[in-house]
Design an enzyme around this catalytic site. Sequence first.
Site, PDB file in Angstrom:
ATOM      1  CG  HIS A  92      60.485  17.749  -9.635  1.00  0.00           C
ATOM      2  ND1 HIS A  92      59.710  17.528 -11.055  1.00  0.00           N
ATOM      3  CD2 HIS A  92      59.801  16.752  -9.104  1.00  0.00           C
ATOM      4  CE1 HIS A  92      58.953  16.777 -11.016  1.00  0.00           C
ATOM      5  NE2 HIS A  92      58.645  16.401 -10.000  1.00  0.00           N
ATOM      6  CD  GLU A  93      60.581  15.254  -5.391  1.00  0.00           C
ATOM      7  OE1 GLU A  93      59.302  15.516  -4.689  1.00  0.00           O
ATOM      8  OE2 GLU A  93      60.568  14.514  -6.317  1.00  0.00           O
ATOM      9  CG  HIS A 107      55.759  18.132  -6.098  1.00  0.00           C
ATOM     10  ND1 HIS A 107      54.782  18.265  -6.916  1.00  0.00           N
ATOM     11  CD2 HIS A 107      56.722  17.033  -6.500  1.00  0.00           C
ATOM     12  CE1 HIS A 107      54.959  17.258  -7.872  1.00  0.00           C
ATOM     13  NE2 HIS A 107      55.819  16.665  -7.652  1.00  0.00           N
TER      14      HIS A 107
END
Length: 649
Positions: free
Chosen positions: A432-433, A436
């Site tokens: 997920h990170e 980003h």
Amino acid sequence: GLFGVPELSCPEGFQEAQDKALQESEQLVQKACSTPPGPETVMIFDQLSDGLCRVADLADFVKIAHPDFAFREAAEEACRNIGTVVEKLNTDVELCQSLRRLLDDETVISSLDPETRRVAELFMFDFEISGIHLDEEKRKKAVNLNVRILDLCNEFLTGTHLPNKIDKHVLPEHIRYNFTAEGNYLQVAGLHADCPDDLVREAAYKIFLYPNAEQLSHLEELLASRNSLAQLVGYDTFAHRALQGTMARNPETVRQFLEKLSDQLSKRTQKDFEMMTKMKMKLNPQNSKLMPWDHPYYSGVLRAERYNIDPGLYCPFFSLGACMEGLNSLFSQLLGISLYAEQTQRGEVWSEDVRKLAVVHETEGLLGYIYCDFFQRPDKPHQDCHFTVRGGRLRENGEYQLPVVVLMLSLPHSTRGAPTLLSPGMMENLFHEMGHAMHSMLGRTRYQHVTGTRCPTDFAEVPSILMEYFANDYRVVNLFARHYKTGQPLPKNMVSRLCESKKLCAAADMQLQVFYAALDQIYHGKHPLKKSTTEILKETQEKFYGLPYVPNTAWQLRFSHLVGYGAKYYSYLMSRAVASMVWKQCFAQDPFDRAMGERYRREMLAHGGGKEPILMVQGMLQKSPSVEDFVDALVSDLDQDFETFIMDS
């Protein structure tokens, strides 16, 4: 110095970096005011924004993550000072007029490219929400309201975490040990949602959520002040102001989205609640009514019982090294990008276990840097997050200013006998990170004001949630999940079990998110509110959730997202809907499809916030999604996978 900034070799350097930025900003303000309207005006505004952000963004990270208190304090001070300057600039009439001249000149505006025009409009939006178009007296009022709102946000945020105390004799003796004792009192600092004892969860819920008068008045004043500010600068409600420029565009669309989603979920949610009730009856026959403190616990029990998904079975397959190899391989096939570990200079990192990665494209070369602050340490905040430390932009000399980001996780350290092993949840968070981070690296805009993740909130989570779909796909997991001792791959049925377990009670979990999002919309909607915040909570809970409100509790006083996501809590659901549509339409057939990867980069990642979000989604999906499409995407994700069902039967 930190991040290679020479001034930041000691805490005092923040003052120096800040003074330098403020000096530069004064010169740029003069330059902006004396430059005739044209693309150069936007360039100067972006330079001004970049100079201040380079100190403020870096300080934003350092103030919460640096182990040295002196550094944290200096960074906090720098944030405050830069914040004050930004507020001043947002109400600088002369500076605003230089931009207004540009936007009012039709000949100049029609000659600008869409990105430059959008950036000019975004800067103007910042002026307008600070009340620049008002007379002197109202402008002062707007500035004062902004300052007050900032203080109230900090006070409310602090209050959301404060424990509640209770006389220990009120609680039965056999459960007291679950709470911290302080003389004759017990401190309740959270909901104890995972505790197997129903009575402990009930006590924690009723005590931790007991209303605090001071916190209640902070919330009421915060909501009223936000509404006053929005109306002062020309909006009907704070929600109308907050949703300007987002994918949803206005509160009406958000309300429609939440109501339709709630309708579609209701039957599934009821089924989930019935399953949890049966489980509660089985484990606690005397008291089988399902209450709000039961939902997180019994959904977990059901998952564990139906699918054997003990994290301990999975961890050995997810060593940190293997997960990073997997990400590297995925990015290389999909986007032509590789991650390389790079040596750091003395004083460049704030802890010796921070690693620096260079992000390199096969033909375009170096795209930027990711600092990986992955391991637990005392005083480090527990949330997983992505920070922009420096935004990318095209410099005046024609070179590109490379983006720099930090990814912060809280992984366990390696031990003598084993490397760092991640639970499935940690692995998904890492993906997920990284989503980003890739957005930051590939959102290579001309202007740093819209670089990477500097885009509307309801679009910002799309790239990161999309990565979760990759993390849950066996073809992707099979690239890297190997037992750290034997090298054996993670069996396919274990991945399937894990994915299916997430769908169990997922409707009820999503229903809870819909309730939070609806509550947030009502609080930031029409004022004065028709009822107290607690009565509104009770009504909304009954309409959008289904488990009964518990008298003498005020969950809204613990709702910390009201600060950072005021009127925007729905964003996570809407981003998930878009990510789901992109996954199913573009990657589910082949998660390594390079042509799709390039389309994803070109249509969605490359623009940062420099293009309207709904246009980016249209470019990717090749159609304009409706509210119904968003709802269908979320609901269809809850369907059980037939193949897994057969396999596990």
